[in-house]
Scaffold this motif. Structure first.
Motif, PDB file in Angstrom:
ATOM      1  N   THR A  72       0.384   0.504   2.654  1.00 22.94           N
ATOM      2  CA  THR A  72       1.370   0.973   1.669  1.00 22.94           C
ATOM      3  C   THR A  72       2.718   0.283   1.896  1.00 22.94           C
ATOM      4  N   GLU A  73       3.110   0.096   3.156  1.00 17.07           N
ATOM      5  CA  GLU A  73       4.366  -0.591   3.435  1.00 17.07           C
ATOM      6  C   GLU A  73       4.318  -2.040   2.962  1.00 17.07           C
ATOM      7  N   GLN A  74       3.193  -2.698   3.146  1.00 15.36           N
ATOM      8  CA  GLN A  74       3.062  -4.068   2.674  1.00 15.36           C
ATOM      9  C   GLN A  74       3.167  -4.142   1.157  1.00 15.36           C
ATOM     10  N   LEU A  75       2.539  -3.200   0.467  1.00 19.14           N
ATOM     11  CA  LEU A  75       2.611  -3.161  -0.994  1.00 19.14           C
ATOM     12  C   LEU A  75       4.041  -2.885  -1.459  1.00 19.14           C
ATOM     13  N   ALA A 134       6.350  -5.332  -3.773  1.00 18.75           N
ATOM     14  CA  ALA A 134       6.930  -4.901  -5.047  1.00 18.75           C
ATOM     15  C   ALA A 134       8.433  -5.177  -5.089  1.00 18.75           C
ATOM     16  N   VAL A 135       9.111  -5.011  -3.949  1.00 16.52           N
ATOM     17  CA  VAL A 135      10.551  -5.315  -3.894  1.00 16.52           C
ATOM     18  C   VAL A 135      10.771  -6.802  -4.142  1.00 16.52           C
ATOM     19  N   ARG A 136       9.957  -7.643  -3.508  1.00 19.59           N
ATOM     20  CA  ARG A 136      10.108  -9.091  -3.694  1.00 19.59           C
ATOM     21  C   ARG A 136       9.858  -9.504  -5.137  1.00 19.59           C
ATOM     22  N   LEU A 137       8.955  -8.797  -5.816  1.00 21.37           N
ATOM     23  CA  LEU A 137       8.652  -9.123  -7.217  1.00 21.37           C
ATOM     24  C   LEU A 137       9.751  -8.657  -8.171  1.00 21.37           C
ATOM     25  N   ARG A 146       0.532   7.407   1.915  1.00 22.50           N
ATOM     26  CA  ARG A 146      -0.257   6.292   1.392  1.00 22.50           C
ATOM     27  C   ARG A 146      -0.398   6.414  -0.124  1.00 22.50           C
ATOM     28  N   VAL A 147      -0.336   5.274  -0.807  1.00 19.63           N
ATOM     29  CA  VAL A 147      -0.568   5.254  -2.254  1.00 19.63           C
ATOM     30  C   VAL A 147      -2.060   5.277  -2.517  1.00 19.63           C
ATOM     31  N   LEU A 148      -2.424   5.559  -3.783  1.00 22.42           N
ATOM     32  CA  LEU A 148      -3.841   5.672  -4.114  1.00 22.42           C
ATOM     33  C   LEU A 148      -4.477   4.331  -4.454  1.00 22.42           C
ATOM     34  N   HIS A 149      -3.670   3.373  -4.929  1.00 21.84           N
ATOM     35  CA  HIS A 149      -4.243   2.075  -5.279  1.00 21.84           C
ATOM     36  C   HIS A 149      -3.168   1.005  -5.129  1.00 21.84           C
ATOM     37  N   ASN A 150      -3.569  -0.235  -5.160  1.00 18.68           N
ATOM     38  CA  ASN A 150      -2.682  -1.341  -4.794  1.00 18.68           C
ATOM     39  C   ASN A 150      -1.624  -1.652  -5.846  1.00 18.68           C
ATOM     40  N   LEU A 151      -1.772  -1.167  -7.060  1.00 15.88           N
ATOM     41  CA  LEU A 151      -0.776  -1.425  -8.095  1.00 15.88           C
ATOM     42  C   LEU A 151       0.144  -0.224  -8.312  1.00 15.88           C
ATOM     43  N   SER A 152       0.115   0.716  -7.411  1.00 13.72           N
ATOM     44  CA  SER A 152       0.883   1.949  -7.594  1.00 13.72           C
ATOM     45  C   SER A 152       2.368   1.685  -7.767  1.00 13.72           C
ATOM     46  N   PHE A 153       2.952   0.842  -6.894  1.00  4.46           N
ATOM     47  CA  PHE A 153       4.391   0.551  -6.971  1.00  4.46           C
ATOM     48  C   PHE A 153       4.723  -0.345  -8.167  1.00  4.46           C
ATOM     49  N   ILE A 154       3.756  -1.105  -8.639  1.00  9.03           N
ATOM     50  CA  ILE A 154       3.982  -1.929  -9.819  1.00  9.03           C
ATOM     51  C   ILE A 154       4.048  -1.043 -11.058  1.00  9.03           C
ATOM     52  N   GLU A 155       3.130  -0.088 -11.150  1.00 13.33           N
ATOM     53  CA  GLU A 155       3.100   0.803 -12.315  1.00 13.33           C
ATOM     54  C   GLU A 155       4.330   1.702 -12.358  1.00 13.33           C
ATOM     55  N   ASP A 156       4.723   2.231 -11.212  1.00 14.76           N
ATOM     56  CA  ASP A 156       5.904   3.107 -11.160  1.00 14.76           C
ATOM     57  C   ASP A 156       6.732   2.744  -9.930  1.00 14.76           C
ATOM     58  N   PRO A 157       7.703   1.841 -10.094  1.00 13.79           N
ATOM     59  CA  PRO A 157       8.489   1.390  -8.937  1.00 13.79           C
ATOM     60  C   PRO A 157       9.310   2.493  -8.274  1.00 13.79           C
ATOM     61  N   THR A 158       9.620   3.586  -9.001  1.00 10.80           N
ATOM     62  CA  THR A 158      10.407   4.653  -8.365  1.00 10.80           C
ATOM     63  C   THR A 158       9.636   5.317  -7.227  1.00 10.80           C
ATOM     64  N   ARG A 159       8.326   5.088  -7.163  1.00 11.47           N
ATOM     65  CA  ARG A 159       7.543   5.634  -6.060  1.00 11.47           C
ATOM     66  C   ARG A 159       7.998   5.071  -4.717  1.00 11.47           C
TER      67      ARG A 159
END
Length: 889
Positions: free
Chosen positions: A641-644, A648-651, A609-622
């Motif tokens: 986390t899977e939904q986020l 992020a992929v769609r964005l 699980r990520v720590l916050h909802n913008l985690s993949f936006i800030e660092d997509p390599t995550r």
């Protein structure tokens, strides 16, 4: 008549103190009012040379006693038959003791009571003050009592005065050999059986978040020295607190031991008519059954266990702040950048107010973003110190409605506590020990510091254990707080091998690394921009050290900017909760597990699980790392986390990530022992198409990957001495269907180094052409000549050759390729350029052709020895002159 006595179940401290008291009261009679512990009884049986004038109580006429001298006791219910005498009107009582007041009901005309490790210490200092010199035998008996009650000067209750008393007794002839032999007693068969029962029956009662171990047993006969069994059990299980209850015949014997200030053993057992001090106590209960004692214990513990929580255990440090003249807009950016909701306002270093995100949002909504924060800050606020009790903090936040509380030390801002910090503390610990976390069979079960210490001892090599201890020592010396963090801690709890030690320092990490390197003869490589350092040991082992820091991203996919922060904020910047765990290394906290973000819970639930909802936006390599950890650990990516991740992929945020960072994540996945499941998972998230559009179709590469793994395993068993980068071989299989232009575009997107591009483009193309040529030889009966195989394959890397073995469908071709690797690749001419010169061949470019001619002749089996090579050179390049082996071997 003077009578010297002590408590029932007397120990060596009683013995030594009585002997010492007789020097203060010459002619006084010494009696034991009840039984003695087994070790003391055996001493009287085995040590006749120490003859002291002890009398039997029945031989004393108590009517003639006009002064009672009590040592190591102040409770009348612990002196047996002498209780009635102690309450006789007109009797003079003198008391020498080291136990706290507790349930003491006896008062003496003279009292010498000191908070030291033993009563012998009290009497030894009286000897020193009065100039009394004990004999060698007396000093030995006194030292025996001092050593027993202080655990050979190691118990937490040991004081400087105990050491001074020991030095005094040693100076007067105390025999340490006798002391060692008497204290190192083997357990009897009855004690061993009882100890096994105590181990089997041990359970844990959690009181205000503090674990108290309680155990019990029942026997129909008397077994002596229960205190020794309690010590043995405490050492075996490495327990901080322990209460032992044993029914023997008609009584229940209780022994309590505590290493924690929150758990006062003496207070607890005073409820059962016993006594002692904070770290050790005992009681003998006649009017309760064992079951009644065990049922009563939880209520007693609830009353007497007092967690010593203070603000310093909750606060975050360092604290972001603003100045009164800073704009609302600037403060609002600070809130967003560091994910905080309030900041103190500092005017020349002094806290003058607090400014919150809520106020900033409203001010900006009303167009006041350029106004100074001083116009809207809250100026009326209360502060606390690091030593403020949490109960007082709770009253301030709850009753005072103050959501953000600055922490000051000498009027200097040193930290802050928020309402969220308090709520997390109340919810997770119920007042328990700071920084405790858990990993047990039941979710949320606390993992005690002692359990973490056992994991360190049981799961890590001795060298790493020593390293962690040394890090704590240097941290203490440097005045900083050190933690080992991240994957090392995660894998320690999961019992998976991982010796990549990452250390975070609350303080100056570079200065700490330099100090450690000086003390341990290491080199250090510093990176001042990021506050990190690498300590390099003589054997090449590397240790990563970093200052606690916070990272923020100026735009999605960018590399982060770095600022110093607290451990809590440092852990918040990490990718997944399971990687936010930390273990304290400083001596007093060694083994404490820090879990601010539910990492232990997610280990138990086997979730990434990520720590916050913008985690993949800030660092997509995550996104790649989430898949890698999921497959490596056998976990699952959490639903949110899977939904986020899919969002992020769609964005399209990965389009902004540099090729080098993407390549690094992909190669890490391909370096896993079983990369195929992770690649399948990447495909389900449409992450492969980010690498190349044709991979979006996800060709069926399962057979190729399985064959590649089999081929590489075969190669590893050859021990050729030539390494094979498995991830490059897997990368060749992954891109096997790409055209030449497609492969070039793939390599350019990943910005691969020239060496890898040569393998993936030039060598791959040549290898595939060769493979097609070999496949056309299918109808021919004769295999390629060795010299031809060598000429075709020698320009290719090991990875390309193994790739060809994996993708060909013809076993005959695999045999040819394997023959090159096992037999032909290592063939070399025995002669060198120096040998050719000695043979008389003129130096020049022709040497290369001669050596190649020799190689071909050797590959074709035309020559075998060095003499054969010399003869060939003489025949072909020295005009046929006769070779006489004049050079020898």
């Amino acid at each position: 008549m003077d009578l010297i006595a002590t408590h029932i179940n007397a120990d060596f401290d009683c013995l030594g103190s009585m002997i010492a008291a007789q020097r203060l009261y010459p002619g006084a009679a010494m009696v034991f009012p009840g039984g003695q512990e087994r070790t003391l009884r055996e001493f009287f049986l085995k040590s006749a040379q120490y003859a002291f004038d002890f009398q039997r109580l029945r031989d004393i006429d108590l009517e003639k006693v006009d002064r009672l001298i009590l040592v190591d006791v102040r409770q009348s219910n612990r002196i047996g038959p002498l209780e009635k005498l102690a309450h006789r009107p007109g009797l003079a009582i003198h008391i020498y003791d080291h136990h706290p007041d507790g349930a003491a009901d006896l008062r003496g005309e003279i009292e010498h009571v000191r908070a030291v490790g033993s009563t012998v210490t009290v009497l030894s200092h009286l000897f020193i003050e009065r100039g009394i010199a004990p004999s060698a035998d007396e000093a030995t008996m006194m030292m025996l009592g001092l050593y027993e009650d202080t655990g050979s000067l190691t118990f937490a209750t040991t004081t400087v005065d105990d050491y001074r008393a020991a030095a005094f007794l040693l100076e007067h002839g105390a025999n340490l050999n006798t002391i060692a032999s008497m204290l190192a007693q083997e357990l009897t068969p009855d004690q061993i059986r009882l100890l096994n029962d105590l181990i089997a029956n041990r359970n844990v009662i959690n009181v205000h978040g503090i674990d108290v171990s309680v155990t019990h047993a029942s026997v129909d006969y008397f077994v002596g020295d229960i205190a020794a069994l309690a010590h043995k059990l405490r050492d075996i299980e490495n327990l901080d607190t322990l209460i032992v209850a044993v029914r023997m015949e008609s009584r229940v014997f209780l022994v309590a031991r505590s290493r924690r200030p929150e758990v006062n053993a003496g207070e607890i057992l005073s409820d059962f008519g016993g006594g002692g001090h904070a770290s050790a106590a005992a009681a003998s209960v006649r009017d309760l059954t064992l079951l009644q004692v065990i049922e009563r214990l939880p209520d007693v513990l609830q009353r007497h266990v007092h967690p010593q929580w203070q603000v310093r255990h909750l606060m975050s440090s360092p604290v972001k702040s603003v100045a009164p003249r800073d704009t609302v807009k600037f403060a609002h950016q600070l809130f967003s950048r560091f994910n905080i909701n309030a900041v103190p306002v500092l005017d020349r270093g002094q806290v003058c107010g607090v400014f919150t995100r809520q106020v900033a949002d409203k001010a900006i909504y009303h167009g006041l973003g350029e106004q100074p924060v001083s116009e809207f800050m809250t100026g009326e606020l209360r502060t606390v110190t690091p030593e403020t009790p949490v109960e007082e903090l709770k009253e301030l936040i709850v009753a005072g409605s103050q959501r953000f509380v600055p922490v000051l030390s000498s009027d200097r801002l040193v930290g802050a506590v928020t309402r969220t910090d308090l709520l997390r503390h109340l919810a997770s610990s119920s007042g328990g020990a700071p920084r405790a976390a858990g990993l047990g069979k039941q979710p949320g079960k606390l993992l005690r510091r002692s359990q973490v210490q056992r994991l360190i001892r049981g799961r890590l090599p001795q060298a790493i254990q020593s390293l962690l201890t040394d890090l704590g020592v240097v941290a203490d010396q440097s005045g900083v707080t050190a933690f080992v963090v991240g994957g090392f801690v995660r894998d320690l709890l999961l019992n998976k091998p991982n010796l990549d030690v990452d250390v975070v320092i609350e303080g100056d990490g570079i200065a700490f690394a330099e100090a450690f390197a000086r003390d341990h003869g290491c080199r250090v490589r510093c990176h001042h921009k990021f506050g990190t350092a690498v300590v390099i040991f003589a054997d090449g082992f590397k240790l990563d050290v970093a200052s606690a820091r916070l990272e923020y991203y100026l735009h999605p996919g960018a590399l982060p900017d770095v600022e110093h922060a607290s451990l809590k904020l440092d852990l918040y910047r990490r990718d997944f909760t399971i990687n936010t765990l930390a273990i304290a290394l400083n001596h007093l906290q060694f083994g404490e597990l820090v879990d601010h973000y539910g990492g232990v819970r997610d280990l138990e639930e086997r979730a990434v699980r990520v720590l916050h909802n913008l985690s993949f936006i800030e660092d997509p390599t995550r996104m790649f790392r989430a898949v890698r950890f999921e497959q490596r650990l056998g976990f699952h990516i959490g639903l949110q986390t899977e939904q986020l991740l899919r969002s992020a992929v769609r964005l399209g945020v990965l389009e902004r990530v540099s090729g080098k960072r993407l390549a690094n994540e992909l190669l890490l996945i391909l370096a896993e022992r079983e990369p195929l499941p992770a690649l399948d998972r990447l495909a389900t998230f449409d992450l492969l198409k980010v690498l190349h559009s044709s991979l979006a179709r996800r060709p069926d590469f399962h057979a190729g990957f399985n064959e590649a793994r089999r081929v590489m395993d075969w190669y590893d068993l050859l021990y050729t001495g030539r390494p094979c980068r498995r991830q490059i071989c897997y990368l060749l299989v992954l891109t096997a269907l790409l055209t030449g232009e497609g492969m070039r575009g793939f390599c350019q997107r990943l910005d691969l180094p020239q060496r890898d591009m040569d393998i993936l483009i030039t060598q791959r193309s040549a290898g595939l052409r060769l493979l097609r040529r070999l496949e056309r030889r299918r109808s021919q009966t004769r295999p390629p000549r060795p010299v031809d195989l060598h000429r075709w394959l020698s320009p290719l890397s090991t990875e390309v050759i193994l790739f060809l073995m994996a993708v060909t469908g013809q076993e005959r071709i695999r045999q040819w390729l394997s023959r090159y690797i096992t037999h032909l690749r290592s063939v070399r001419p025995l002669l060198t350029g120096h040998d050719l010169k000695r043979l008389g061949v003129p130096p020049g470019p022709g040497y290369k052709a001669i050596l190649l001619d020799l190689l071909h002749a050797r590959l074709n089996g035309e020559i075998a020895t060095v003499d054969d090579e010399r003869r060939l050179v003489a025949r072909k390049y020295l005009h046929g002159q006769r070779y006489d082996n004049q050079f020898g071997e």
